[in-house]
Every structure is written in structure tokens, then in C-alpha cells.
Design a protein around this motif. Sequence first.
Motif, PDB file in Angstrom:
ATOM      1  N   ASP A  79       0.806  -1.224   0.000  1.00 37.09           N
ATOM      2  CA  ASP A  79       0.000   0.000   0.000  1.00 37.09           C
ATOM      3  C   ASP A  79       0.838   1.272   0.000  1.00 37.09           C
ATOM      4  O   ASP A  79       0.481   2.263  -0.638  1.00 37.09           O
ATOM      5  CB  ASP A  79      -0.936   0.008   1.219  1.00 37.09           C
ATOM      6  CG  ASP A  79      -2.056  -1.003   1.092  1.00 37.09           C
ATOM      7  OD1 ASP A  79      -2.375  -1.377  -0.052  1.00 37.09           O
ATOM      8  OD2 ASP A  79      -2.605  -1.432   2.123  1.00 37.09           O
ATOM      9  N   TYR A  83       0.425   4.342  -2.719  1.00 43.97           N
ATOM     10  CA  TYR A  83       0.085   5.739  -2.455  1.00 43.97           C
ATOM     11  C   TYR A  83       1.197   6.686  -2.918  1.00 43.97           C
ATOM     12  O   TYR A  83       0.919   7.796  -3.388  1.00 43.97           O
ATOM     13  CB  TYR A  83      -0.202   5.945  -0.966  1.00 43.97           C
ATOM     14  CG  TYR A  83      -1.589   5.497  -0.568  1.00 43.97           C
ATOM     15  CD1 TYR A  83      -2.688   6.323  -0.780  1.00 43.97           C
ATOM     16  CD2 TYR A  83      -1.804   4.245   0.007  1.00 43.97           C
ATOM     17  CE1 TYR A  83      -3.962   5.916  -0.420  1.00 43.97           C
ATOM     18  CE2 TYR A  83      -3.077   3.829   0.359  1.00 43.97           C
ATOM     19  CZ  TYR A  83      -4.150   4.661   0.144  1.00 43.97           C
ATOM     20  OH  TYR A  83      -5.417   4.260   0.490  1.00 43.97           O
ATOM     21  N   ARG A  84       2.434   6.242  -2.786  1.00 42.69           N
ATOM     22  CA  ARG A  84       3.526   7.105  -3.239  1.00 42.69           C
ATOM     23  C   ARG A  84       3.485   7.258  -4.760  1.00 42.69           C
ATOM     24  O   ARG A  84       3.636   8.362  -5.293  1.00 42.69           O
ATOM     25  CB  ARG A  84       4.868   6.529  -2.806  1.00 42.69           C
ATOM     26  CG  ARG A  84       6.040   7.460  -3.111  1.00 42.69           C
ATOM     27  CD  ARG A  84       7.260   7.117  -2.305  1.00 42.69           C
ATOM     28  NE  ARG A  84       8.279   8.161  -2.408  1.00 42.69           N
ATOM     29  CZ  ARG A  84       9.150   8.449  -1.462  1.00 42.69           C
ATOM     30  NH1 ARG A  84       9.126   7.797  -0.312  1.00 42.69           N
ATOM     31  NH2 ARG A  84      10.045   9.404  -1.632  1.00 42.69           N
ATOM     32  N   GLN A  86       0.860   6.861  -6.611  1.00 43.24           N
ATOM     33  CA  GLN A  86      -0.343   7.629  -6.945  1.00 43.24           C
ATOM     34  C   GLN A  86      -0.094   9.127  -6.814  1.00 43.24           C
ATOM     35  O   GLN A  86      -0.529   9.925  -7.645  1.00 43.24           O
ATOM     36  CB  GLN A  86      -1.503   7.217  -6.027  1.00 43.24           C
ATOM     37  CG  GLN A  86      -2.797   7.976  -6.266  1.00 43.24           C
ATOM     38  CD  GLN A  86      -3.406   7.654  -7.614  1.00 43.24           C
ATOM     39  OE1 GLN A  86      -3.742   6.508  -7.888  1.00 43.24           O
ATOM     40  NE2 GLN A  86      -3.539   8.653  -8.470  1.00 43.24           N
ATOM     41  N   GLY A  87       0.613   9.515  -5.759  1.00 40.67           N
ATOM     42  CA  GLY A  87       0.948  10.926  -5.585  1.00 40.67           C
ATOM     43  C   GLY A  87       1.785  11.441  -6.741  1.00 40.67           C
ATOM     44  O   GLY A  87       1.549  12.545  -7.256  1.00 40.67           O
ATOM     45  N   THR A 146      -3.299   5.204   8.498  1.00 41.35           N
ATOM     46  CA  THR A 146      -3.793   6.294   7.652  1.00 41.35           C
ATOM     47  C   THR A 146      -2.733   7.371   7.478  1.00 41.35           C
ATOM     48  O   THR A 146      -2.510   7.882   6.376  1.00 41.35           O
ATOM     49  CB  THR A 146      -5.066   6.914   8.265  1.00 41.35           C
ATOM     50  OG1 THR A 146      -6.093   5.917   8.330  1.00 41.35           O
ATOM     51  CG2 THR A 146      -5.558   8.095   7.431  1.00 41.35           C
ATOM     52  N   TYR A 149      -0.085   6.454   4.974  1.00 43.34           N
ATOM     53  CA  TYR A 149      -0.530   6.591   3.583  1.00 43.34           C
ATOM     54  C   TYR A 149      -0.474   8.051   3.141  1.00 43.34           C
ATOM     55  O   TYR A 149      -0.080   8.362   2.008  1.00 43.34           O
ATOM     56  CB  TYR A 149      -1.954   6.054   3.423  1.00 43.34           C
ATOM     57  CG  TYR A 149      -2.096   4.576   3.687  1.00 43.34           C
ATOM     58  CD1 TYR A 149      -1.004   3.720   3.587  1.00 43.34           C
ATOM     59  CD2 TYR A 149      -3.325   4.020   4.040  1.00 43.34           C
ATOM     60  CE1 TYR A 149      -1.131   2.356   3.832  1.00 43.34           C
ATOM     61  CE2 TYR A 149      -3.461   2.665   4.280  1.00 43.34           C
ATOM     62  CZ  TYR A 149      -2.367   1.839   4.183  1.00 43.34           C
ATOM     63  OH  TYR A 149      -2.494   0.496   4.423  1.00 43.34           O
ATOM     64  N   LEU A 150      -0.896   8.952   4.023  1.00 45.20           N
ATOM     65  CA  LEU A 150      -0.843  10.380   3.707  1.00 45.20           C
ATOM     66  C   LEU A 150       0.595  10.842   3.474  1.00 45.20           C
ATOM     67  O   LEU A 150       0.877  11.630   2.576  1.00 45.20           O
ATOM     68  CB  LEU A 150      -1.469  11.194   4.836  1.00 45.20           C
ATOM     69  CG  LEU A 150      -2.987  11.068   4.998  1.00 45.20           C
ATOM     70  CD1 LEU A 150      -3.421  11.661   6.337  1.00 45.20           C
ATOM     71  CD2 LEU A 150      -3.701  11.760   3.860  1.00 45.20           C
ATOM     72  N   TYR A 153       1.768   9.496   0.085  1.00 45.12           N
ATOM     73  CA  TYR A 153       1.197  10.293  -1.014  1.00 45.12           C
ATOM     74  C   TYR A 153       1.908  11.633  -1.118  1.00 45.12           C
ATOM     75  O   TYR A 153       2.257  12.078  -2.212  1.00 45.12           O
ATOM     76  CB  TYR A 153      -0.298  10.493  -0.758  1.00 45.12           C
ATOM     77  CG  TYR A 153      -1.011  11.240  -1.869  1.00 45.12           C
ATOM     78  CD1 TYR A 153      -1.471  10.571  -2.990  1.00 45.12           C
ATOM     79  CD2 TYR A 153      -1.218  12.616  -1.782  1.00 45.12           C
ATOM     80  CE1 TYR A 153      -2.125  11.251  -4.012  1.00 45.12           C
ATOM     81  CE2 TYR A 153      -1.866  13.300  -2.801  1.00 45.12           C
ATOM     82  CZ  TYR A 153      -2.324  12.619  -3.900  1.00 45.12           C
ATOM     83  OH  TYR A 153      -2.950  13.295  -4.908  1.00 45.12           O
ATOM     84  N   THR A 188      -3.196  18.037   1.393  1.00 41.65           N
ATOM     85  CA  THR A 188      -4.085  16.918   1.102  1.00 41.65           C
ATOM     86  C   THR A 188      -5.413  17.100   1.818  1.00 41.65           C
ATOM     87  O   THR A 188      -6.488  16.882   1.243  1.00 41.65           O
ATOM     88  CB  THR A 188      -3.443  15.586   1.521  1.00 41.65           C
ATOM     89  OG1 THR A 188      -2.207  15.406   0.812  1.00 41.65           O
ATOM     90  CG2 THR A 188      -4.359  14.417   1.221  1.00 41.65           C
TER      91      THR A 188
END
Length: 271
Positions: A79, A83-84, A86-87, A146, A149-150, A153, A188
Motif C-alpha cells: 500500500d 500511495y507514493r 499515486q501521488g 492512515t 498513507y498520507l 502520497y 491533502t
Amino acid sequence: MKYIKFLATLILTVAIFYALNNKLGAIPPLGKFLNPYTGIWQNEKDDSTTGELILNGLKNDVTVHYDEHLIPHVFAKNDLDLYRAQGYITAKHRLWQMEFQTYAAAGRLSEIIGKGTLNYDREERRRGMGYGAEQAILKMQDDAETLSYLEAYRDGVNDYINSLIPKDYPVEYKLLDYSPKPWTIKKTALLLMYMTKDLASGDDDFEYTNAMQLFGKDRFDLLFPDFFDINDPVIPKDTDWSFIDTPITPTPAEQTSIDSLTIELTEPHPD
């Protein structure tokens, strides 16, 4: 006489240099904007959608597949890498839009646009968009997963920003004469607040309820359908997914949520 010509030439030269390197109202600095090496001419190229890229911080390989509509599909083995990546991909295609929307949510558009957006900025600050973002961050920090993940991203977006030099900036930055700033978790949260406002800041429940009582359900459904037949989905139903070699998560069993139950009121609710 020769001194007058010299002074006139000097003043004209200084004026031209000033005009070419400073904004004149809404006009960007024309020298920078039209510079063949760093200006708008460098934006006349397509984004690369093939090849390999090394991102620091990834634990495993990540595959990004672009379909015929240039929609990226990201496949990762964990995951955090997802997310990285995706960012990075989102910033690659939408950096200016992403950042501009965070300025809009925070009530800071006047820093970019000027006095013309002061009233908009005041409205967003009175709405509490910044406060909402700060409270969202506090809630996110309660969950370590969470938060991770932030952070991933954020790092992905910054990986892309750090790869840019002025000639690579999206054309909007050149038009408005500013540069992208590092991405943060607060940005974000502000982006989420902006989307919340856009999608859920108002409703037409009272109007629709009264219309349904006036016209009847059949006519109401005709006037206000859930979906229009002429609309095509972003991803067509006959899309070929054979290129995916990753197991697809099974669809959860259907459950009717309580807020989807149809309740017909004999009259509009007084509250």
C-alpha cells in the motif's frame, strides 16, 4: 545632444528590461513567458507514458499502465508504494490543478490572482475550510496506518515537484508567474475539504420533495433521472481488462443501506 540620446536610450533599455521581467497587471513577464529555453515553448510536448523511472523510497517495483484513454492504472505490491506512486502520477498530470484548489480551499487565491479574489478568500475563511482541514489532520493522526498513507502520497507528489526545473513547470505557473511549493499533509486535507464542499456543501432535498409531491413520482423521475441515458461512463462496459494479471478484489455482497430505502411522504416534513 549625444548625452540626451544616451540617456533616452538608457531609459528605454531599462524600461524594456523591466517590462519583460515583471508582471504588468494580468500580463505575465513577457521575457520569461516567451523565453525559448524556459518559457511557454517548452510546454509544447506530450507527457511521457512509457519507460522506467526510479523513485527513492519504493520498496518494490510499481507498474503504471496507461490505457487508450491515457487513464493510468497503478499496480503495486504494497500500500505504501501504491500511495507514493499515486501521488507522483497525480502530480505529473494535475499538479497545478491540485495546488490551485488547495489555495482556493484555504482562502489564499489572492496571493496568486490578486485583489479580484479577496471576497472569495474571505468567504472560504469564514466557511472554516482551513479549520476543517486542521481538524481532519488531527483525526487522521489517530490512526498510524492512515497517517503513513498520507505521508507516502505527500512524498510521491514532492518527488515529482523536485524533479521539475522552471522550464518544466505547467503552463499555468508560467502564466501566473509563480512556482509550485512543496506538498504537505495539510494540502491533502485542504484538497479533501475542497472536494467535500464541491460534492456535499448543499442539497435540493426540500425542492425535490415539493416537486415530487406536485408532479407525482413518475413525472419527477422523468424530469430528474438518477442517470441520463446519453451519458457514457468514463470506463466503457466493454473495456478489455485482460492486461491485468493481479487478482481483483471480490465484490462485496449487496446490502441495502438504510439511507437508500424509498419512503414516500404524504406531505413535506415540517422540519
